[in-house]
Design an enzyme around this catalytic site. Sequence first.
Site, PDB file in Angstrom:
ATOM      1  N   GLU A  62      -5.575  -5.210  10.431  1.00 12.72           N
ATOM      2  CA  GLU A  62      -4.596  -4.140  10.590  1.00 12.72           C
ATOM      3  C   GLU A  62      -4.883  -3.372  11.882  1.00 12.72           C
ATOM      4  OE1 GLU A  62      -2.594  -3.045   6.669  1.00 12.72           O
ATOM      5  OE2 GLU A  62      -4.228  -1.669   6.993  1.00 12.72           O
ATOM      6  N   ASN A  90       0.870  -1.174   0.000  1.00 13.83           N
ATOM      7  CA  ASN A  90       0.000   0.000   0.000  1.00 13.83           C
ATOM      8  C   ASN A  90       0.909   1.226   0.000  1.00 13.83           C
ATOM      9  OD1 ASN A  90      -1.792   2.058   0.465  1.00 13.83           O
ATOM     10  ND2 ASN A  90      -2.274   1.479   2.579  1.00 13.83           N
ATOM     11  N   SER A 108       3.228  -2.289  10.349  1.00 18.67           N
ATOM     12  CA  SER A 108       4.671  -2.279  10.587  1.00 18.67           C
ATOM     13  C   SER A 108       5.344  -3.612  10.286  1.00 18.67           C
ATOM     14  CB  SER A 108       4.964  -1.809  12.022  1.00 18.67           C
ATOM     15  OG  SER A 108       4.479  -0.491  12.208  1.00 18.67           O
ATOM     16  N   LYS A 120       0.179   4.250  -0.254  1.00 22.10           N
ATOM     17  CA  LYS A 120      -0.450   5.456   0.304  1.00 22.10           C
ATOM     18  C   LYS A 120      -0.201   6.649  -0.635  1.00 22.10           C
ATOM     19  CE  LYS A 120       0.240   3.477   4.806  1.00 22.10           C
ATOM     20  NZ  LYS A 120       0.012   3.643   6.233  1.00 22.10           N
ATOM     21  N   HIS A 144      -9.677   0.961   4.668  1.00 23.82           N
ATOM     22  CA  HIS A 144      -8.398   1.145   5.376  1.00 23.82           C
ATOM     23  C   HIS A 144      -8.631   2.081   6.566  1.00 23.82           C
ATOM     24  CE1 HIS A 144      -4.281   2.433   6.225  1.00 23.82           C
ATOM     25  NE2 HIS A 144      -3.895   1.330   5.592  1.00 23.82           N
ATOM     26  N   GLU A 184      -7.003   4.485   7.672  1.00 25.14           N
ATOM     27  CA  GLU A 184      -6.786   5.911   7.397  1.00 25.14           C
ATOM     28  C   GLU A 184      -8.016   6.523   6.727  1.00 25.14           C
ATOM     29  OE1 GLU A 184      -2.961   5.583   5.447  1.00 25.14           O
ATOM     30  OE2 GLU A 184      -2.061   5.046   7.367  1.00 25.14           O
ATOM     31  N   GLY A 196       2.141   2.171  10.616  1.00 21.08           N
ATOM     32  CA  GLY A 196       3.072   3.293  10.472  1.00 21.08           C
ATOM     33  C   GLY A 196       3.723   3.702  11.777  1.00 21.08           C
TER      34      GLY A 196
HETATM   35  C1  PEP Z   1      -0.904   0.050   5.886  1.00 22.42           C
HETATM   36  O1  PEP Z   1      -0.965   1.248   5.624  1.00 22.42           O
HETATM   37  O2  PEP Z   1      -1.790  -0.716   5.457  1.00 22.42           O
HETATM   38  C2  PEP Z   1       0.218  -0.424   6.692  1.00 22.42           C
HETATM   39  C3  PEP Z   1       0.178  -1.644   7.146  1.00 22.42           C
HETATM   40  O3  PEP Z   1       1.240   0.465   6.915  1.00 22.42           O
HETATM   41  P1  PEP Z   1       2.663   0.148   7.624  1.00 22.42           P
HETATM   42  O4  PEP Z   1       3.182  -1.149   7.039  1.00 22.42           O
HETATM   43  O5  PEP Z   1       3.530   1.318   7.255  1.00 22.42           O
HETATM   44  O6  PEP Z   1       2.403   0.024   9.080  1.00 22.42           O
END
Ligand code: PEP
Length: 242
Positions: A165, A10, A203, A12, A96, A98, A171
């Site tokens: 998630e 992803n 992460s 972003k 997601h 976000e 992040g």
């Molecule tokens: C994500 O945005 O779906 C995600 C898992 O981000 P990160 O790996 O940076 O934590």
Amino acid sequence: MKRNRLVAGNWKMHGSLAANRKLLDAIVAGAAGLGGVECAVCAPFPYLAQAAECLRGSKVAWGAQNMSEHLEGAYTGEVAVSMLKDFGCRYVIVGHSERRQLYGETDAQAAAKFAAVKAAGMTPILCVGETLQERDSGRTEEVVGRQLDRVLEKNSFEKAVLAYEPVWAIGTGRNATPEQAQAVHAFLRKRVAAETTILYGGSVKPQNAAALFAMPDIDGGLIGGASLVAKDFIDIVKAAKT
Ligand code: PEP
């Protein structure tokens, strides 16, 4: 039926034509010899055509990070599922955290987007996850269960991907432990079709991927930050190989 292994990036709101070209070329080269695991990148809308072109004929699929729940009409700034389909899009990330947290996306909107992606013959990647406060108050199952149930009210979960998630791990550099993730994946798996691919996201890095992917109900990852570095992304894909 055997569950598929999948690692999806992803991106972003990151990238440029030049940076994407380098990243995509390196991912295509790195993925060339890898079997047993699917890999995909979810790029920002303006770069989807570039992703389609760079990835044509490779083992790497591409997807979008969001789309409208409406099929067409006066929705300025939105992108319809048919537009993604026109370009040969395979995956769409739906719900997601976000989107939910920054743009107020509701469970009902996520469910409508999920239905639209499936109806168009593409694969939704539905994200569910709890905040730290919800985890600390023992509400993880209630929250992820509610997010998933809203989708299951009107949809079957066949030919779709689920991603757990935890919001507190996205992040932040703080991943769920393999045991914490496995416990939620096992809970989710009881509610969806047996062959559903369930990804962990939050992460994931080359250093922790193998331990997470070794868990019996974790079928791969949804990768944010580490998907922007070709070597890290490919190392994570390698860790998902069965
Ligand atoms: C994500 O945005 O779906 C995600 C898992 O981000 P990160 O790996 O940076 O934590």
